[in-house]
Design a protein around this motif. Structure first.
Motif, PDB file in Angstrom:
ATOM      1  N   TYR A   1      53.930  47.249  44.244  1.00  0.00           N
ATOM      2  CA  TYR A   1      53.275  46.097  43.964  1.00  0.00           C
ATOM      3  C   TYR A   1      51.758  46.594  43.854  1.00  0.00           C
ATOM      4  O   TYR A   1      51.090  45.779  42.874  1.00  0.00           O
ATOM      5  CB  TYR A   1      53.466  44.913  44.634  1.00  0.00           C
ATOM      6  CG  TYR A   1      52.860  44.886  46.011  1.00  0.00           C
ATOM      7  CD1 TYR A   1      51.786  44.140  46.272  1.00  0.00           C
ATOM      8  CD2 TYR A   1      53.324  45.532  47.148  1.00  0.00           C
ATOM      9  CE1 TYR A   1      51.150  44.252  47.593  1.00  0.00           C
ATOM     10  CE2 TYR A   1      52.927  45.460  48.276  1.00  0.00           C
ATOM     11  CZ  TYR A   1      51.748  45.021  48.655  1.00  0.00           C
ATOM     12  OH  TYR A   1      51.076  44.754  50.024  1.00  0.00           O
ATOM     13  N   ARG A   2      51.323  47.410  44.802  1.00  0.00           N
ATOM     14  CA  ARG A   2      49.928  47.546  44.837  1.00  0.00           C
ATOM     15  C   ARG A   2      49.514  48.562  43.518  1.00  0.00           C
ATOM     16  O   ARG A   2      48.141  48.657  43.220  1.00  0.00           O
ATOM     17  CB  ARG A   2      49.334  48.220  46.066  1.00  0.00           C
ATOM     18  CG  ARG A   2      49.469  47.263  47.320  1.00  0.00           C
ATOM     19  CD  ARG A   2      49.007  47.583  48.461  1.00  0.00           C
ATOM     20  NE  ARG A   2      47.588  48.006  48.534  1.00  0.00           N
ATOM     21  CZ  ARG A   2      46.660  47.122  49.250  1.00  0.00           C
ATOM     22  NH1 ARG A   2      47.284  46.287  49.874  1.00  0.00           N
ATOM     23  NH2 ARG A   2      45.565  47.277  49.406  1.00  0.00           N
ATOM     24  N   GLU A   3      50.542  49.065  42.811  1.00  0.00           N
ATOM     25  CA  GLU A   3      50.204  49.765  41.648  1.00  0.00           C
ATOM     26  C   GLU A   3      49.953  48.699  40.356  1.00  0.00           C
ATOM     27  O   GLU A   3      49.899  49.357  39.136  1.00  0.00           O
ATOM     28  CB  GLU A   3      51.245  50.929  41.741  1.00  0.00           C
ATOM     29  CG  GLU A   3      51.156  52.006  42.590  1.00  0.00           C
ATOM     30  CD  GLU A   3      52.186  52.796  42.410  1.00  0.00           C
ATOM     31  OE1 GLU A   3      52.988  52.947  41.580  1.00  0.00           O
ATOM     32  OE2 GLU A   3      52.073  53.822  43.419  1.00  0.00           O
ATOM     33  N   TRP A   4      50.338  47.693  40.487  1.00  0.00           N
ATOM     34  CA  TRP A   4      50.374  46.638  39.279  1.00  0.00           C
ATOM     35  C   TRP A   4      49.043  46.278  38.875  1.00  0.00           C
ATOM     36  O   TRP A   4      48.019  46.655  39.619  1.00  0.00           O
ATOM     37  CB  TRP A   4      51.129  45.444  39.810  1.00  0.00           C
ATOM     38  CG  TRP A   4      52.612  45.556  40.029  1.00  0.00           C
ATOM     39  CD1 TRP A   4      53.101  46.831  39.786  1.00  0.00           C
ATOM     40  CD2 TRP A   4      53.404  44.533  40.648  1.00  0.00           C
ATOM     41  NE1 TRP A   4      54.687  46.693  40.215  1.00  0.00           N
ATOM     42  CE2 TRP A   4      54.764  45.108  40.564  1.00  0.00           C
ATOM     43  CE3 TRP A   4      53.470  43.337  40.722  1.00  0.00           C
ATOM     44  CZ2 TRP A   4      55.739  44.724  41.085  1.00  0.00           C
ATOM     45  CZ3 TRP A   4      54.345  42.616  41.284  1.00  0.00           C
ATOM     46  CH2 TRP A   4      55.724  43.325  41.529  1.00  0.00           C
ATOM     47  N   GLN A   5      48.807  45.681  37.633  1.00  0.00           N
ATOM     48  CA  GLN A   5      47.602  45.581  37.032  1.00  0.00           C
ATOM     49  C   GLN A   5      47.099  44.286  37.588  1.00  0.00           C
ATOM     50  O   GLN A   5      47.672  43.180  38.016  1.00  0.00           O
ATOM     51  CB  GLN A   5      47.799  45.270  35.438  1.00  0.00           C
ATOM     52  CG  GLN A   5      46.649  45.301  34.700  1.00  0.00           C
ATOM     53  CD  GLN A   5      46.922  45.114  33.150  1.00  0.00           C
ATOM     54  OE1 GLN A   5      47.521  45.828  32.877  1.00  0.00           O
ATOM     55  NE2 GLN A   5      45.871  44.529  32.488  1.00  0.00           N
ATOM     56  N   LEU A   6      45.689  44.203  37.673  1.00  0.00           N
ATOM     57  CA  LEU A   6      44.844  43.090  38.135  1.00  0.00           C
ATOM     58  C   LEU A   6      45.001  41.946  37.147  1.00  0.00           C
ATOM     59  O   LEU A   6      44.565  42.149  35.958  1.00  0.00           O
ATOM     60  CB  LEU A   6      43.656  43.505  38.365  1.00  0.00           C
ATOM     61  CG  LEU A   6      42.398  42.238  38.779  1.00  0.00           C
ATOM     62  CD1 LEU A   6      42.716  41.664  40.083  1.00  0.00           C
ATOM     63  CD2 LEU A   6      41.153  42.884  38.550  1.00  0.00           C
ATOM     64  N   ILE A   7      45.596  40.825  37.782  1.00  0.00           N
ATOM     65  CA  ILE A   7      45.563  39.521  36.855  1.00  0.00           C
ATOM     66  C   ILE A   7      44.120  38.848  36.934  1.00  0.00           C
ATOM     67  O   ILE A   7      43.545  38.357  35.924  1.00  0.00           O
ATOM     68  CB  ILE A   7      46.549  38.524  37.197  1.00  0.00           C
ATOM     69  CG1 ILE A   7      48.095  39.169  37.203  1.00  0.00           C
ATOM     70  CG2 ILE A   7      46.637  37.145  36.500  1.00  0.00           C
ATOM     71  CD1 ILE A   7      48.311  39.667  35.776  1.00  0.00           C
ATOM     72  N   ALA A   8      43.695  38.703  38.366  1.00  0.00           N
ATOM     73  CA  ALA A   8      42.375  38.022  38.454  1.00  0.00           C
ATOM     74  C   ALA A   8      42.019  37.997  40.080  1.00  0.00           C
ATOM     75  O   ALA A   8      42.780  38.039  40.880  1.00  0.00           O
ATOM     76  CB  ALA A   8      42.409  36.490  37.974  1.00  0.00           C
ATOM     77  N   PRO A   9      40.697  38.003  40.313  1.00  0.00           N
ATOM     78  CA  PRO A   9      40.252  38.022  41.667  1.00  0.00           C
ATOM     79  C   PRO A   9      40.046  36.489  41.836  1.00  0.00           C
ATOM     80  O   PRO A   9      39.994  35.517  41.013  1.00  0.00           O
ATOM     81  CB  PRO A   9      38.884  38.827  41.725  1.00  0.00           C
ATOM     82  CG  PRO A   9      38.357  38.620  40.038  1.00  0.00           C
ATOM     83  CD  PRO A   9      39.738  38.444  39.392  1.00  0.00           C
ATOM     84  N   ALA A  10      39.661  36.096  43.096  1.00  0.00           N
ATOM     85  CA  ALA A  10      39.224  34.577  43.435  1.00  0.00           C
ATOM     86  C   ALA A  10      38.549  34.735  44.855  1.00  0.00           C
ATOM     87  O   ALA A  10      38.749  35.819  45.827  1.00  0.00           O
ATOM     88  CB  ALA A  10      40.479  33.762  43.468  1.00  0.00           C
ATOM     89  N   LEU A  11      37.537  33.757  45.039  1.00  0.00           N
ATOM     90  CA  LEU A  11      37.022  33.576  46.328  1.00  0.00           C
ATOM     91  C   LEU A  11      37.530  32.193  46.840  1.00  0.00           C
ATOM     92  O   LEU A  11      37.316  31.263  46.060  1.00  0.00           O
ATOM     93  CB  LEU A  11      35.611  33.684  46.040  1.00  0.00           C
ATOM     94  CG  LEU A  11      34.596  33.189  47.357  1.00  0.00           C
ATOM     95  CD1 LEU A  11      35.047  34.100  48.241  1.00  0.00           C
ATOM     96  CD2 LEU A  11      33.152  33.432  46.746  1.00  0.00           C
ATOM     97  N   GLU A  12      38.164  32.272  47.840  1.00  0.00           N
ATOM     98  CA  GLU A  12      38.525  30.933  48.625  1.00  0.00           C
ATOM     99  C   GLU A  12      37.423  30.537  49.394  1.00  0.00           C
ATOM    100  O   GLU A  12      37.271  31.416  50.528  1.00  0.00           O
ATOM    101  CB  GLU A  12      40.068  31.196  48.965  1.00  0.00           C
ATOM    102  CG  GLU A  12      40.423  30.049  49.925  1.00  0.00           C
ATOM    103  CD  GLU A  12      41.075  29.005  49.164  1.00  0.00           C
ATOM    104  OE1 GLU A  12      41.174  27.689  49.662  1.00  0.00           O
ATOM    105  OE2 GLU A  12      41.476  29.203  47.912  1.00  0.00           O
ATOM    106  N   SER A  13      36.832  29.309  49.498  1.00  0.00           N
ATOM    107  CA  SER A  13      35.978  28.982  50.498  1.00  0.00           C
ATOM    108  C   SER A  13      36.688  28.072  51.571  1.00  0.00           C
ATOM    109  O   SER A  13      37.884  28.661  51.835  1.00  0.00           O
ATOM    110  CB  SER A  13      34.846  27.965  49.779  1.00  0.00           C
ATOM    111  OG  SER A  13      35.483  27.129  49.183  1.00  0.00           O
ATOM    112  N   GLU A  14      35.886  27.394  52.475  1.00  0.00           N
ATOM    113  CA  GLU A  14      36.428  26.535  53.352  1.00  0.00           C
ATOM    114  C   GLU A  14      37.743  26.022  53.017  1.00  0.00           C
ATOM    115  O   GLU A  14      38.049  25.659  51.994  1.00  0.00           O
ATOM    116  CB  GLU A  14      35.506  25.739  53.987  1.00  0.00           C
ATOM    117  CG  GLU A  14      34.248  26.012  54.529  1.00  0.00           C
ATOM    118  CD  GLU A  14      34.340  26.801  55.903  1.00  0.00           C
ATOM    119  OE1 GLU A  14      35.393  26.612  56.452  1.00  0.00           O
ATOM    120  OE2 GLU A  14      33.575  27.536  56.028  1.00  0.00           O
ATOM    121  N   PRO A  15      38.828  25.891  53.962  1.00  0.00           N
ATOM    122  CA  PRO A  15      38.718  26.487  55.575  1.00  0.00           C
ATOM    123  C   PRO A  15      39.177  28.070  55.390  1.00  0.00           C
ATOM    124  O   PRO A  15      39.082  28.699  56.382  1.00  0.00           O
ATOM    125  CB  PRO A  15      39.741  25.798  55.884  1.00  0.00           C
ATOM    126  CG  PRO A  15      40.729  25.407  54.872  1.00  0.00           C
ATOM    127  CD  PRO A  15      40.158  25.181  53.727  1.00  0.00           C
TER     128      PRO A  15
END
Length: 176
Positions: free
Chosen positions: A52-66
């Motif tokens: 799975y770590r060889e798969w293509q990036l779909i999207a990044p995200a930043l999760e804030s609190e908590p």
């Protein structure tokens, strides 16, 4: 607002660099069982797919609190093709994995947040027949490669159904 956009851009760049540093040439992306059947998630029986770590990036995200996490969603070839075509519902065989880390300040570039301690790998597998009761999706949540308890798995579909039923229960949109 400008500072927030700069921070988000820095996070996206850091996540992209992390993902692309962690992967090599793309594999076929077909779902595969884990090497251990005991590593299947409760309720759904989902495992962490090989490669799975060889798969293509779909999207990044930043999760804030908590949670305060940096996240990336990777997809197998079936998922990537569906995203590119704008095909909903996703076809059977679609597999999405979400990797998450606590974010920490970069020691090399102060405005950037970079991955720290890994927190979870989450997996969604589309199989309309097997998972008919949950919109065609099976879910798995893993910490240190081991599935988490059943109570946490019971919340997966309810959250997806309440918020993104109109997008075939998938939160992540393909990054531009």
């Amino acid at each position: 607002m400008k500072n927030i956009r700069m921070e988000i851009a820095a996070v996206a760049l850091a996540l992209g660099a992390c993902v692309f540093a962690a992967v090599s040439i793309a594999a076929d992306g077909k779902p595969a069982a884990s090497t251990s059947t005991s590593a299947a998630s409760p309720i759904y029986g989902v495992t962490i797919p090989k490669g799975y770590r060889e798969w293509q990036l779909i999207a990044p995200a930043l999760e804030s609190e908590p949670l305060n996490e940096l996240r990336v969603v990777l997809g197998n070839k079936t998922a990537v093709d569906a995203y590119k075509k704008g095909a909903l519902p996703f076809p059977d065989g679609t597999v999405l994995t979400k990797l998450a880390w606590k974010h920490v300040q970069s020691p090399d570039f102060e405005p950037a947040l970079v991955p720290g301690m890994a927190t979870t790998v989450q997996v969604m597998v589309k199989d309309s027949a097997k998972y008919a009761a949950t919109g065609g999706w099976g879910f798995g949540r893993f910490v240190d490669g081991k599935p988490v308890d059943i109570a946490q798995h019971q919340t997966c579909f309810a959250c997806h159904a309440a918020r993104v039923k109109d997008r075939d229960y998938v939160f992540t949109r393909l990054a531009p």
